[in-house]
Motif scaffolding. Sequence first.
Motif, PDB file in Angstrom:
ATOM      1  N   ASN A  41     -10.360  -1.638   1.540  1.00  0.00           N
ATOM      2  CA  ASN A  41     -11.749  -1.917   1.651  1.00  0.00           C
ATOM      3  C   ASN A  41     -12.646  -1.043   1.106  1.00  0.00           C
ATOM      4  OD1 ASN A  41     -10.831  -4.400   2.719  1.00  0.00           O
ATOM      5  ND2 ASN A  41     -11.300  -3.460   5.020  1.00  0.00           N
ATOM      6  N   ASN A  42     -12.148   0.018   0.636  1.00  0.00           N
ATOM      7  CA  ASN A  42     -13.233   1.050   0.066  1.00  0.00           C
ATOM      8  C   ASN A  42     -13.308   1.062  -1.514  1.00  0.00           C
ATOM      9  OD1 ASN A  42     -14.178   2.050   2.641  1.00  0.00           O
ATOM     10  ND2 ASN A  42     -12.295   3.515   2.715  1.00  0.00           N
ATOM     11  N   TYR A  43     -12.495   0.047  -1.682  1.00  0.00           N
ATOM     12  CA  TYR A  43     -12.159  -0.220  -3.416  1.00  0.00           C
ATOM     13  C   TYR A  43     -12.379   1.146  -4.329  1.00  0.00           C
ATOM     14  CZ  TYR A  43     -12.658  -4.939  -1.494  1.00  0.00           C
ATOM     15  OH  TYR A  43     -12.630  -5.969  -0.835  1.00  0.00           O
ATOM     16  N   ILE A  44     -13.310   0.899  -5.019  1.00  0.00           N
ATOM     17  CA  ILE A  44     -13.587   2.165  -5.817  1.00  0.00           C
ATOM     18  C   ILE A  44     -13.999   3.383  -5.214  1.00  0.00           C
ATOM     19  CG2 ILE A  44     -16.109   1.693  -6.757  1.00  0.00           C
ATOM     20  CD1 ILE A  44     -14.716   1.750  -9.652  1.00  0.00           C
ATOM     21  N   SER A  45     -14.760   3.359  -4.193  1.00  0.00           N
ATOM     22  CA  SER A  45     -15.442   4.502  -3.622  1.00  0.00           C
ATOM     23  C   SER A  45     -14.383   5.324  -2.496  1.00  0.00           C
ATOM     24  CB  SER A  45     -16.666   4.188  -2.866  1.00  0.00           C
ATOM     25  OG  SER A  45     -16.344   3.130  -1.970  1.00  0.00           O
ATOM     26  N   CYS A  46     -13.082   4.739  -2.771  1.00  0.00           N
ATOM     27  CA  CYS A  46     -12.080   5.389  -1.729  1.00  0.00           C
ATOM     28  C   CYS A  46     -11.714   6.570  -2.193  1.00  0.00           C
ATOM     29  CB  CYS A  46     -10.796   4.653  -1.338  1.00  0.00           C
ATOM     30  SG  CYS A  46      -9.458   5.162  -0.429  1.00  0.00           S
ATOM     31  N   GLY A  47     -11.640   7.607  -1.249  1.00  0.00           N
ATOM     32  CA  GLY A  47     -11.486   8.987  -1.431  1.00  0.00           C
ATOM     33  C   GLY A  47      -9.938   9.183  -1.699  1.00  0.00           C
ATOM     34  N   TYR A  48      -9.207   8.271  -1.741  1.00  0.00           N
ATOM     35  CA  TYR A  48      -7.750   8.665  -1.638  1.00  0.00           C
ATOM     36  C   TYR A  48      -7.385   7.882  -3.148  1.00  0.00           C
ATOM     37  CZ  TYR A  48      -8.011  10.205   2.917  1.00  0.00           C
ATOM     38  OH  TYR A  48      -8.618  11.105   3.876  1.00  0.00           O
ATOM     39  N   CYS A  49      -6.083   8.356  -3.358  1.00  0.00           N
ATOM     40  CA  CYS A  49      -5.607   7.706  -4.856  1.00  0.00           C
ATOM     41  C   CYS A  49      -5.114   6.274  -4.670  1.00  0.00           C
ATOM     42  CB  CYS A  49      -4.514   8.691  -5.304  1.00  0.00           C
ATOM     43  SG  CYS A  49      -4.160   8.391  -6.911  1.00  0.00           S
ATOM     44  N   HIS A  50      -5.690   5.475  -5.708  1.00  0.00           N
ATOM     45  CA  HIS A  50      -5.327   4.135  -5.790  1.00  0.00           C
ATOM     46  C   HIS A  50      -3.966   3.972  -6.997  1.00  0.00           C
ATOM     47  CE1 HIS A  50      -8.334   1.901  -3.342  1.00  0.00           C
ATOM     48  NE2 HIS A  50      -7.986   2.807  -2.584  1.00  0.00           N
ATOM     49  N   CYS A  51      -3.596   4.931  -7.482  1.00  0.00           N
ATOM     50  CA  CYS A  51      -2.599   4.784  -8.447  1.00  0.00           C
ATOM     51  C   CYS A  51      -1.335   5.008  -8.004  1.00  0.00           C
ATOM     52  CB  CYS A  51      -2.920   5.975  -9.737  1.00  0.00           C
ATOM     53  SG  CYS A  51      -4.579   5.883 -10.551  1.00  0.00           S
ATOM     54  N   GLU A  52      -0.336   4.690  -8.739  1.00  0.00           N
ATOM     55  CA  GLU A  52       0.890   4.662  -8.303  1.00  0.00           C
ATOM     56  C   GLU A  52       1.788   6.096  -8.306  1.00  0.00           C
ATOM     57  OE1 GLU A  52       4.955   2.363  -9.846  1.00  0.00           O
ATOM     58  OE2 GLU A  52       3.148   1.084  -9.741  1.00  0.00           O
ATOM     59  N   HIS A  53       2.121   6.572  -7.307  1.00  0.00           N
ATOM     60  CA  HIS A  53       2.845   7.808  -7.042  1.00  0.00           C
ATOM     61  C   HIS A  53       4.597   7.579  -7.193  1.00  0.00           C
ATOM     62  CE1 HIS A  53      -0.228  10.928  -6.598  1.00  0.00           C
ATOM     63  NE2 HIS A  53      -0.998  10.042  -6.378  1.00  0.00           N
ATOM     64  N   GLU A  54       5.081   8.244  -7.965  1.00  0.00           N
ATOM     65  CA  GLU A  54       6.461   7.943  -8.120  1.00  0.00           C
ATOM     66  C   GLU A  54       7.335   8.342  -6.793  1.00  0.00           C
ATOM     67  OE1 GLU A  54       7.922  10.307 -11.158  1.00  0.00           O
ATOM     68  OE2 GLU A  54       6.668   9.412 -12.671  1.00  0.00           O
ATOM     69  N   LYS A  55       7.114   9.343  -6.161  1.00  0.00           N
ATOM     70  CA  LYS A  55       7.729   9.488  -4.768  1.00  0.00           C
ATOM     71  C   LYS A  55       6.701  10.401  -3.919  1.00  0.00           C
ATOM     72  CE  LYS A  55       9.341  13.771  -7.093  1.00  0.00           C
ATOM     73  NZ  LYS A  55      10.454  14.832  -7.113  1.00  0.00           N
ATOM     74  N   ARG A  56       7.116  10.384  -2.709  1.00  0.00           N
ATOM     75  CA  ARG A  56       6.071  11.030  -1.824  1.00  0.00           C
ATOM     76  C   ARG A  56       5.958  12.401  -2.291  1.00  0.00           C
ATOM     77  NH1 ARG A  56       4.418   8.727   2.226  1.00  0.00           N
ATOM     78  NH2 ARG A  56       3.724  10.769   3.101  1.00  0.00           N
ATOM     79  N   VAL A  57       4.678  12.916  -1.821  1.00  0.00           N
ATOM     80  CA  VAL A  57       4.348  14.144  -2.242  1.00  0.00           C
ATOM     81  C   VAL A  57       5.234  15.157  -1.338  1.00  0.00           C
ATOM     82  CG1 VAL A  57       2.489  15.635  -2.205  1.00  0.00           C
ATOM     83  CG2 VAL A  57       1.917  13.374  -2.730  1.00  0.00           C
ATOM     84  N   THR A  58       5.600  16.142  -1.886  1.00  0.00           N
ATOM     85  CA  THR A  58       6.501  17.019  -1.276  1.00  0.00           C
ATOM     86  C   THR A  58       5.435  18.094  -0.469  1.00  0.00           C
ATOM     87  OG1 THR A  58       7.377  17.054  -3.446  1.00  0.00           O
ATOM     88  CG2 THR A  58       8.908  18.038  -1.708  1.00  0.00           C
ATOM     89  N   HIS A  59       6.198  18.359   0.646  1.00  0.00           N
ATOM     90  CA  HIS A  59       5.209  19.536   1.541  1.00  0.00           C
ATOM     91  C   HIS A  59       6.228  20.746   1.651  1.00  0.00           C
ATOM     92  CE1 HIS A  59       2.051  16.677   2.448  1.00  0.00           C
ATOM     93  NE2 HIS A  59       2.929  15.848   2.633  1.00  0.00           N
TER      94      HIS A  59
END
Length: 216
Positions: A41-59
């Motif tokens: 619902n935040n659309y363009i103003s969302c502070g998180y990434c809306h692009c496709e990430h290949e795999k989960r971010v490694t921690h």
Amino acid sequence: MASQDLMTEGDNNLMTPSVGSLGHPEFCRRPCIFFAAGSCNNYISCGYCHCEHEKRVTHLDRRNRELLHSMAAPDRLELLLPLLEQRLESKGLREVAGELLQTLQEALQELRATSEQDRPEDSKEPAPKSQSSRVKSGVRKLPCISILGWAVRASPVYLSGLPGDSADDEDGLGGDQALKSPFSRATDQRVTDALNQLRAGMSTAILTDDVLRIMI
Ligand SMILES: [Zn+2]
Ligand SMILES: [Zn+2]
């Protein structure tokens, strides 16, 4: 002349970016869970990434996190800066991130100078070789933004004034002293500015002026 169809099927990412997508995939913020679940619902103003990430971010695992936390800020930055540079190089971003790297180098020198003044007889113990090579191999798997976070904030989060950052802050992370920058306020601002400039530079192709205005 036939008009070009800019939005083809594979261009989903381009149609639905968000502020948090700036710098994708190496410098964006973490993927948006709402967007991944179908809609945000935040659309363009969302502070998180809306692009496709290949795999989960490694921690980093717990041992590596603890080691990085236990290190003095200048030692940690000195250990991680070359790894950030290598990662940038391997992603073809070395040049576009030149300003950021330069700023971090200067920040490290500043940090070294002040920490030597403060503690002339400092008994700093560098991490044993085996431990630092373990942490290095963990860090090499991280995206640039996480390496930067660990290098500067001793945290996988780099607070840089994006909308999502302040949301994190309100969630209580801001009280964590680990998230504090070891730099002077002015230097920290320069690092953040260089990061935001880099993010914007990497994203102008996919984002509209509106997004950049929200960011600034
Ligand atoms: Zn992303
Ligand atoms: Zn979102």
